[in-house]
Design a protein around this motif. Sequence first.
Motif, short mmCIF file in Angstrom:
data_model
loop_
_atom_site.label_atom_id
_atom_site.label_comp_id
_atom_site.label_asym_id
_atom_site.label_seq_id
_atom_site.Cartn_x
_atom_site.Cartn_y
_atom_site.Cartn_z
N ILE A 197 -2.74 47.89 -2.56
CA ILE A 197 -3.78 48.00 -3.59
C ILE A 197 -4.60 46.72 -3.66
N GLN A 198 -3.92 45.59 -3.51
CA GLN A 198 -4.63 44.31 -3.54
C GLN A 198 -5.61 44.21 -2.37
N SER A 199 -5.22 44.70 -1.20
CA SER A 199 -6.12 44.68 -0.05
C SER A 199 -7.33 45.57 -0.29
N LEU A 200 -7.13 46.70 -0.98
CA LEU A 200 -8.26 47.58 -1.31
C LEU A 200 -9.22 46.90 -2.28
N ALA A 201 -8.66 46.15 -3.22
CA ALA A 201 -9.51 45.41 -4.16
C ALA A 201 -10.36 44.38 -3.41
N LEU A 202 -9.77 43.72 -2.42
CA LEU A 202 -10.52 42.75 -1.63
C LEU A 202 -11.61 43.42 -0.81
N GLU A 203 -11.38 44.67 -0.45
CA GLU A 203 -12.39 45.45 0.28
C GLU A 203 -13.44 46.03 -0.67
N GLN A 204 -13.27 45.77 -1.96
CA GLN A 204 -14.17 46.24 -3.02
C GLN A 204 -14.21 47.76 -3.14
N VAL A 205 -13.04 48.37 -2.96
CA VAL A 205 -12.89 49.77 -3.31
C VAL A 205 -12.88 49.86 -4.84
N THR A 206 -13.72 50.72 -5.40
CA THR A 206 -13.80 50.85 -6.85
C THR A 206 -12.52 51.52 -7.36
N MET A 207 -11.82 50.85 -8.28
CA MET A 207 -10.53 51.37 -8.75
C MET A 207 -10.38 51.21 -10.26
N VAL A 208 -9.69 52.19 -10.86
CA VAL A 208 -9.20 52.08 -12.24
C VAL A 208 -7.69 52.29 -12.16
N ILE A 209 -6.95 51.29 -12.60
CA ILE A 209 -5.50 51.27 -12.40
C ILE A 209 -4.78 51.17 -13.74
N VAL A 210 -3.92 52.13 -14.02
CA VAL A 210 -3.00 52.01 -15.14
C VAL A 210 -1.73 51.35 -14.62
N THR A 211 -1.34 50.24 -15.21
CA THR A 211 -0.17 49.52 -14.70
C THR A 211 0.55 48.78 -15.81
N HIS A 212 1.84 48.58 -15.60
CA HIS A 212 2.63 47.70 -16.46
C HIS A 212 2.97 46.39 -15.73
N GLU A 213 2.42 46.23 -14.53
CA GLU A 213 2.66 45.02 -13.74
C GLU A 213 1.65 43.96 -14.16
N MET A 214 2.04 43.11 -15.10
CA MET A 214 1.09 42.17 -15.70
C MET A 214 0.59 41.12 -14.70
N HIS A 215 1.49 40.54 -13.91
CA HIS A 215 1.06 39.54 -12.95
C HIS A 215 0.09 40.14 -11.93
N PHE A 216 0.37 41.35 -11.51
CA PHE A 216 -0.50 42.07 -10.59
C PHE A 216 -1.88 42.28 -11.21
#
Length: 262
Positions: A197-216
């Motif tokens: 998911i982090q690699s997709l963010a770097l590729e600027q894939v538009t994302m909305v993420i529900v997460t409990h992973e705070m550091h992430f």
Amino acid sequence: MQENIQASELVLQINGVSKKFDQKSVLSDVSLQVKKGETVCLLGPSGCGKSTLLRCINWLEVPDAGSIHVAGVRMGVRDNGVVKMNDHDLSQMRARIGMVFQSFALWPHLSVLDNVMLSPIHVQKRDKKLVREEAMLILQRVGLQDHFAQFPAKLSGGQKQRVGIARALAMKPEVLLLDEPTSALDPMLVGEVLSVIQSLALEQVTMVIVTHEMHFAKQVSNRVVFMDQGRVVESAPPEQFFNHPQTDKAQKFLSRFHGLSH
């Protein structure tokens, strides 16, 4: 400020969305804008409406009020909200919205490759040979090119979720929705999914993420949207939200996670 975002930059626009289940309000007048290439993390206590909001975006739940636009096209209804979309039009709209579920939701009787190819071929009616080539490239992006012939039962939870991400990407969506993508995983497998998911963010894939992973969320998001009791309480860049939350509710929420806020 969100108000200054140009309409041409907007991929997702949510205006005044509300939803009740059995007279209980789950979403109350939620408004949110997401621009192209942005990663937005939805945070908040369990039951605050985050997952319901994602399901409303994809019209898996029909909002009671408000409107949702994807790349400028209104979701679920036509003619200024008077007429419901027919099944064909709704299917075409959903094809523009990638969805990654908590529970993987893979077809058990299909191989990894066939899971990824299914919707582009049957929903988008694209050429099978071209879809196969693209699917193999996507599997390479998520680190599963060597597992293309395997079936879901042979995969770990982390591998299944990466197939789920690949399947969503194969539709070339305008926006990718991820609903707690690591919540069903063994802790040892969480990292491999977050890395993708982090690699997709770097590729600027538009994302909305529900997460409990705070550091992430702190590392990957361009913006954090904090929800509580069905409402958007705070929206800010991650540095501001985690280091200087503006509301008592956000401060109380973050106090449970050591080392994330001052």
